[in-house]
Design an enzyme around this catalytic site. Structure first.
Site, PDB file in Angstrom:
ATOM      1  N   GLU A   1      -1.938   8.727   8.400  1.00  0.00           N
ATOM      2  CA  GLU A   1      -0.491   8.421   8.377  1.00  0.00           C
ATOM      3  C   GLU A   1       0.200   9.035   9.605  1.00  0.00           C
ATOM      4  O   GLU A   1       1.260   8.595  10.013  1.00  0.00           O
ATOM      5  CB  GLU A   1       0.160   8.937   7.088  1.00  0.00           C
ATOM      6  CG  GLU A   1      -0.159   8.099   5.855  1.00  0.00           C
ATOM      7  CD  GLU A   1       0.585   6.761   5.796  1.00  0.00           C
ATOM      8  OE1 GLU A   1       1.787   6.728   6.045  1.00  0.00           O
ATOM      9  OE2 GLU A   1      -0.077   5.734   5.497  1.00  0.00           O
TER      10      GLU A   1
ATOM     11  N   CYS B   1      -4.191  -1.339  -2.159  1.00  0.00           N
ATOM     12  CA  CYS B   1      -4.327   0.110  -2.298  1.00  0.00           C
ATOM     13  C   CYS B   1      -5.250   0.355  -3.486  1.00  0.00           C
ATOM     14  O   CYS B   1      -4.921  -0.012  -4.624  1.00  0.00           O
ATOM     15  CB  CYS B   1      -2.946   0.713  -2.560  1.00  0.00           C
ATOM     16  SG  CYS B   1      -2.980   2.458  -2.966  1.00  0.00           S
ATOM     17  N   ASN B   2      -6.406   0.942  -3.223  1.00  0.00           N
ATOM     18  CA  ASN B   2      -7.368   1.192  -4.305  1.00  0.00           C
ATOM     19  C   ASN B   2      -6.797   2.108  -5.382  1.00  0.00           C
ATOM     20  O   ASN B   2      -7.034   1.911  -6.570  1.00  0.00           O
ATOM     21  CB  ASN B   2      -8.632   1.842  -3.727  1.00  0.00           C
ATOM     22  CG  ASN B   2      -9.448   0.877  -2.915  1.00  0.00           C
ATOM     23  OD1 ASN B   2     -10.318   0.191  -3.440  1.00  0.00           O
ATOM     24  ND2 ASN B   2      -9.163   0.790  -1.631  1.00  0.00           N
ATOM     25  N   THR B   3      -6.038   3.120  -4.926  1.00  0.00           N
ATOM     26  CA  THR B   3      -5.484   4.092  -5.863  1.00  0.00           C
ATOM     27  C   THR B   3      -4.522   3.398  -6.834  1.00  0.00           C
ATOM     28  O   THR B   3      -4.572   3.614  -8.048  1.00  0.00           O
ATOM     29  CB  THR B   3      -4.755   5.203  -5.069  1.00  0.00           C
ATOM     30  OG1 THR B   3      -5.633   5.670  -4.050  1.00  0.00           O
ATOM     31  CG2 THR B   3      -4.335   6.335  -5.951  1.00  0.00           C
TER      32      THR B   3
ATOM     33  N   CYS C   1     -10.897   3.243   0.087  1.00  0.00           N
ATOM     34  CA  CYS C   1      -9.474   3.528   0.309  1.00  0.00           C
ATOM     35  C   CYS C   1      -9.113   2.689   1.528  1.00  0.00           C
ATOM     36  O   CYS C   1      -9.838   2.729   2.536  1.00  0.00           O
ATOM     37  CB  CYS C   1      -9.261   5.010   0.599  1.00  0.00           C
ATOM     38  SG  CYS C   1      -7.599   5.363   1.216  1.00  0.00           S
ATOM     39  N   THR C   2      -8.032   1.934   1.427  1.00  0.00           N
ATOM     40  CA  THR C   2      -7.738   0.987   2.516  1.00  0.00           C
ATOM     41  C   THR C   2      -7.332   1.680   3.817  1.00  0.00           C
ATOM     42  O   THR C   2      -7.311   1.051   4.865  1.00  0.00           O
ATOM     43  CB  THR C   2      -6.646  -0.017   2.091  1.00  0.00           C
ATOM     44  OG1 THR C   2      -5.515   0.717   1.585  1.00  0.00           O
ATOM     45  CG2 THR C   2      -7.158  -0.966   1.036  1.00  0.00           C
ATOM     46  N   HIS C   3      -7.012   2.976   3.747  1.00  0.00           N
ATOM     47  CA  HIS C   3      -6.743   3.700   4.998  1.00  0.00           C
ATOM     48  C   HIS C   3      -8.026   3.946   5.798  1.00  0.00           C
ATOM     49  O   HIS C   3      -7.992   3.982   7.025  1.00  0.00           O
ATOM     50  CB  HIS C   3      -6.128   5.076   4.715  1.00  0.00           C
ATOM     51  CG  HIS C   3      -4.663   5.062   4.425  1.00  0.00           C
ATOM     52  ND1 HIS C   3      -4.143   4.604   3.248  1.00  0.00           N
ATOM     53  CD2 HIS C   3      -3.600   5.472   5.179  1.00  0.00           C
ATOM     54  CE1 HIS C   3      -2.822   4.745   3.258  1.00  0.00           C
ATOM     55  NE2 HIS C   3      -2.476   5.257   4.424  1.00  0.00           N
TER      56      HIS C   3
ATOM     57  N   TYR D   1      -0.600   8.594  -2.247  1.00  0.00           N
ATOM     58  CA  TYR D   1      -0.624   8.374  -3.703  1.00  0.00           C
ATOM     59  C   TYR D   1      -1.805   9.133  -4.322  1.00  0.00           C
ATOM     60  O   TYR D   1      -1.762   9.536  -5.475  1.00  0.00           O
ATOM     61  CB  TYR D   1      -0.846   6.881  -4.024  1.00  0.00           C
ATOM     62  CG  TYR D   1       0.342   5.956  -3.907  1.00  0.00           C
ATOM     63  CD1 TYR D   1       1.583   6.389  -3.440  1.00  0.00           C
ATOM     64  CD2 TYR D   1       0.210   4.606  -4.274  1.00  0.00           C
ATOM     65  CE1 TYR D   1       2.651   5.500  -3.338  1.00  0.00           C
ATOM     66  CE2 TYR D   1       1.273   3.722  -4.181  1.00  0.00           C
ATOM     67  CZ  TYR D   1       2.489   4.165  -3.713  1.00  0.00           C
ATOM     68  OH  TYR D   1       3.529   3.278  -3.621  1.00  0.00           O
ATOM     69  N   GLY D   2      -2.857   9.268  -3.534  1.00  0.00           N
ATOM     70  CA  GLY D   2      -4.133   9.757  -4.060  1.00  0.00           C
ATOM     71  C   GLY D   2      -4.108  11.154  -4.642  1.00  0.00           C
ATOM     72  O   GLY D   2      -4.980  11.505  -5.428  1.00  0.00           O
TER      73      GLY D   2
ATOM     74  N   ASP E   1       0.873  -1.179   0.000  1.00  0.00           N
ATOM     75  CA  ASP E   1       0.000   0.000   0.000  1.00  0.00           C
ATOM     76  C   ASP E   1       0.908   1.226   0.000  1.00  0.00           C
ATOM     77  O   ASP E   1       2.120   1.110   0.225  1.00  0.00           O
ATOM     78  CB  ASP E   1      -0.898  -0.013   1.246  1.00  0.00           C
ATOM     79  CG  ASP E   1      -1.756   1.244   1.360  1.00  0.00           C
ATOM     80  OD1 ASP E   1      -2.451   1.573   0.380  1.00  0.00           O
ATOM     81  OD2 ASP E   1      -1.723   1.920   2.409  1.00  0.00           O
ATOM     82  N   SER E   2       0.311   2.395  -0.147  1.00  0.00           N
ATOM     83  CA  SER E   2       1.102   3.623  -0.086  1.00  0.00           C
ATOM     84  C   SER E   2       1.594   3.897   1.338  1.00  0.00           C
ATOM     85  O   SER E   2       2.446   4.758   1.525  1.00  0.00           O
ATOM     86  CB  SER E   2       0.248   4.805  -0.556  1.00  0.00           C
ATOM     87  OG  SER E   2      -0.827   4.989   0.335  1.00  0.00           O
TER      88      SER E   2
HETATM   89  N1  DGL Z   1      -4.682   3.379   0.861  1.00  0.00           N
HETATM   90  C1  DGL Z   1      -4.720   3.804  -0.465  1.00  0.00           C
HETATM   91  C2  DGL Z   1      -6.005   3.483  -1.199  1.00  0.00           C
HETATM   92  O1  DGL Z   1      -6.624   2.484  -0.893  1.00  0.00           O
HETATM   93  C3  DGL Z   1      -4.099   5.085  -0.913  1.00  0.00           C
HETATM   94  C4  DGL Z   1      -4.015   6.232  -0.001  1.00  0.00           C
HETATM   95  C5  DGL Z   1      -3.117   7.309  -0.561  1.00  0.00           C
HETATM   96  O2  DGL Z   1      -1.913   7.120  -0.515  1.00  0.00           O
HETATM   97  O3  DGL Z   1      -3.624   8.329  -1.039  1.00  0.00           O
HETATM   98  O4  DGL Z   1      -6.386   4.163  -2.111  1.00  0.00           O
END
Ligand code: DGL
Length: 272
Positions: free
Chosen positions: A162, A83-85, A194-196, A52-53, A20-21
């Site tokens: 984060e 990570c969805n992104t 988003c996995t966060h 990443y988003g 993931d990011s």
């Molecule tokens: N956790 C990530 C996701 O599922 C990305 C979060 C990020 O870095 O913006 O999209």
């Protein structure tokens, strides 16, 4: 005696690679530990390059393919893009590049929300890049033409998480601010795409109220992976699975947050 790392028909004791990011993929890893307790896992959080988003598609492709290559060199049997992104922008490219199976989390996630919704007014919250890709809107509406998807990005959630703010006034205020437009719509389900975001699921649920079901798809992702491993005869029988952690960011910070979230002692976090 069989070499532990040797692939034998029906079983494969090599680790699962997860990236993931940053910390977000730990929500997927926690469900993997719960549902696939014999599997060893190597986790990489690219915290130095998070979020990443807010990046361009080409930057996301670069960081995600670097992360995938890094784990692929560690003799893993399968890669999970947690990570969805990264899935939205780079999963096709990563699948083409690697010779091992690559598991993306968007498919089990959109299937879960479609199963849970009753009125098919579905909210999706995710990073800017995931919302920009429209991947969830397209997939949900293609699979159920009656569905209406309301998408919203919450760009400050990831930097906040984060920094370890999961459950405090700061997180609550931000959630109230971002989710206000969704509260006016008659959505019955809200997908955390988003996995966060499952790290602050309690707060999101509180803000949305009891009439909206907040969906954390991580368990569904783990169950999908379980059936993939079984079908392909590559499950592991490790009595003592190993968990290894790498980050491109601060190793101490990663260790502290990951231990709280996974409710596990972590021996060491290595720097990529
Ligand atoms: N956790 C990530 C996701 O599922 C990305 C979060 C990020 O870095 O913006 O999209």
């Amino acid at each position: 005696m069989l070499d532990k790392n040797l692939k034998c028909p029906g079983f494969d004791s090599r680790s699962i690679g997860v990236f993931d990011s940053g910390f977000g993929g730990l929500t997927i890893m926690k469900s993997l530990i719960e549902k696939l307790p014999s599997e060893s896992i190597i986790y990489f959080g690219d915290s130095a390059n998070a979020p990443y988003g807010d990046r361009t598609s080409s930057e996301i492709i670069k960081y995600a393919t670097d992360a995938a290559d890094f784990l692929a060199q560690k003799n893993i049997k399968i890669l999970i893009i947690a990570c969805n992104t990264a899935c939205a922008c780079a999963s096709k490219i990563i699948k083409q590049k690697l010779s091992i199976p690559v598991f993306e989390i968007i498919t089990p996630s959109f299937q879960t929300v479609l199963k849970e919704s009753k009125n098919y007014n579905i909210g999706v919250i995710a990073t800017r890049a995931t919302i920009r890709s429209q991947i969830y809107k397209k997939l949900i509406e293609q699979h159920n033409p009656k569905a209406r998807v309301l998408s919203l990005s919450c760009p400050l959630f990831v930097p906040l998480l984060e920094e370890g703010h999961f459950d405090n006034k700061l997180a609550l205020n931000l959630a109230e601010h971002y989710l206000k437009p969704l509260k006016k719509k008659k959505i019955d389900t809200l997908l955390l795409a988003c996995t966060h975001y499952p790290l602050m699921k309690g707060i999101i649920q509180k803000v949305m109220g009891d009439d909206v079901k907040v969906i954390d798809p991580s368990l569904a992702c783990a169950l999908n992976l379980l059936s993939f491993l079984e079908k392909n005869g590559i499950s592991s029988l490790n009595a003592k699975p190993k968990y290894e952690f790498y980050t491109s960011g601060d190793t101490e910070k990663f260790k502290n947050i990951a231990e709280v979230f996974l409710e596990k002692k972590i021996d060491q976090v290595l720097k990529k």
